[in-house]
Design a protein around this motif. Structure first.
Motif: not given
Length: 446
Positions: A126-130
């Motif tokens: 999630l954080l690696g995407l957003t």
């Protein structure tokens, strides 16, 4: 199709002539050169302590317009002519390689570990995407020079496209790197694969949405349709695909022929890739789902797939990685504005993925060396970013300069990942679970 002659009788239509002549000569010449160069540069990479994939990725850059095309343009135009039909022949073989590589990666995923470390995987993904997506959009809207955006492209579409390009990972490159380095059985390797897989799923959906926006503009259909396709595909695979694959793999394992398991696995992987392509999603995503189906629906032994993996490692996967840089032209970087844009995008890409991986890993209780390995692995964008770049070029969202920058980012992040992974994993002790997983995966690691 049969035709009706003057006598009223059906006459067979003339068969389609097989490939031959100059196109066949060129294809065989290209394949021979790419395979040999990929093998030699792969061995050279191993000699200096890097995985073979680093050398294989370098082949396309050296033989493409960036180096060979600049030093010997006549010879380069003869060897790799700018003819779409000829190039697509080479692409078709390269695509087969990447589909099978990703399929084997899906088979290798350890879902018991993924379930145990689900929170780490989810937060890392999630954080690696957003974070890189948001940074990419912000930089494109505020800091990048207008020369990197085609004049007829809306600034928002260009910014969203750049955000997608920076937020994806690259399962093919990650998988080949982990296989080359003997790390696919390690816990951190499995977390990288699982988080990268989730990133790519969302990344393909975002690419579908932004591509539709570039063609039709923003409306409900461009957002909802790809999501509905994905939900429908997953339901079909769970309800219908799993029992069919389970039955097929059981039949293959009972067969007297040692090739039955390999043939059945290849067929499942390619059929799943066909299904996703037909729905407008990327075939690479379908190949990954096919591998996961085989892994979760049967007890197939990885030793029975050793012939497939050997062929992948020796021929098909190196051809794919070698062709990745043939469309790249680094001569665009001689312009100061393009070079500045390239450095900015590269810095944002690396920072965004590392920040997401670090925060996600710390949330999941990983130590600093595991976090470093996670950030390095998730940073390898490689082939997925190349696909995104080629789509952007085809749709007119990117021009030659912005295309080259994105491809350069893909290559550099893929090349920097292995040494960082090696440094980090040297400080991680091998656990009992990892050793057990290594014995199970030994055919893939040889």
């Amino acid at each position: 199709m049969a035709a009706v002659g003057q006598t009223g009788l059906l006459t067979a239509a003339a068969p389609v002539a097989p490939l031959g002549g100059h196109p066949l000569v060129m294809l065989l010449t290209q394949l021979s050169l790419l395979i040999v160069c990929a093998y030699l540069l792969g061995r050279l990479a191993n000699r200096v302590g890097l995985p073979a994939v680093v050398g294989e990725l370098s082949v396309g850059v050296l033989l493409g317009p960036s180096v060979f095309g600049n030093l010997a343009p006549g010879a380069s135009d003869w060897l790799f002519p700018r003819d779409a039909g000829q190039f697509h022949l080479l692409d078709s073989i390269a695509q087969l390689g990447v589909l099978l590589l990703v399929g084997v990666t899906g088979i290798s995923l350890d879902f018991s570990l993924v379930r145990r470390r689900g929170g780490t995987v989810l937060w890392t993904s999630l954080l690696g995407l957003t974070i890189p997506f948001g940074l990419g959009v912000g930089v494109a809207m505020t800091l990048l020079p207008g020369t990197l955006r085609p004049g007829n492209t809306q600034p928002l579409v260009f910014a969203l496209f750049l955000g997608v390009a920076l937020c994806v990972s690259a399962i093919p490159v990650i998988a080949k790197t982990l296989l080359d380095m003997g790390l696919i059985h390690r816990n951190v390797g499995q977390i990288i694969l699982a988080a990268g897989t989730m990133d790519d799923v969302v990344g393909w959906l975002l690419l579908s949405v932004v591509s539709a926006m570039a063609v039709d503009g923003l409306h409900t259909g461009t957002v909802v349709e790809p999501i509905l396709h994905l939900i429908g595909l997953l339901l079909v695979l769970i309800l219908l695909g799993r029992p069919l694959v389970r039955a097929a793999m059981r039949w293959a394992q009972r067969s007297e022929s040692s090739a039955a398991v390999v043939v059945t696995a290849v067929a499942v992987i390619l059929m799943c890739a066909t299904g996703t392509a037909a729905l407008g999603l990327e075939p690479v995503f379908g190949a990954l789902l096919g591998g996961i189906l085989i892994s979760t629906s049967s007890t197939v032994s990885l030793s029975s797939l050793a012939p497939l993996n050997n062929g992948l490692s020796a021929v098909l996967a190196p051809v794919f990685f070698a062709t990745a840089g043939l469309r790249m032209d680094m001569r665009a970087l001689v312009h100061p504005t393009v070079l500045a844009g390239a450095l900015l995008i590269l810095g944002v890409a690396i920072l965004g993925k590392f920040t997401g991986a670090v925060l996600g890993g710390l949330t999941g209780g990983l130590n600093r060396w595991e976090v470093l390995a996670l950030g390095a692995g998730m940073n390898a964008r490689g082939v997925v970013q190349l696909v995104v770049a080629s789509v952007g070029l085809r749709l007119g969202v990117l021009n030659t300069e912005s295309y080259t920058i994105i491809v350069l980012t893909a290559v550099i992040t893929s090349v920097m990942a292995p040494p960082l992974l090696r440094i980090a994993t040297r400080h991680l002790e091998v656990t009992v679970d990892e050793e057990s997983r290594r014995r199970m995966m030994e055919p893939l690691l040889d």
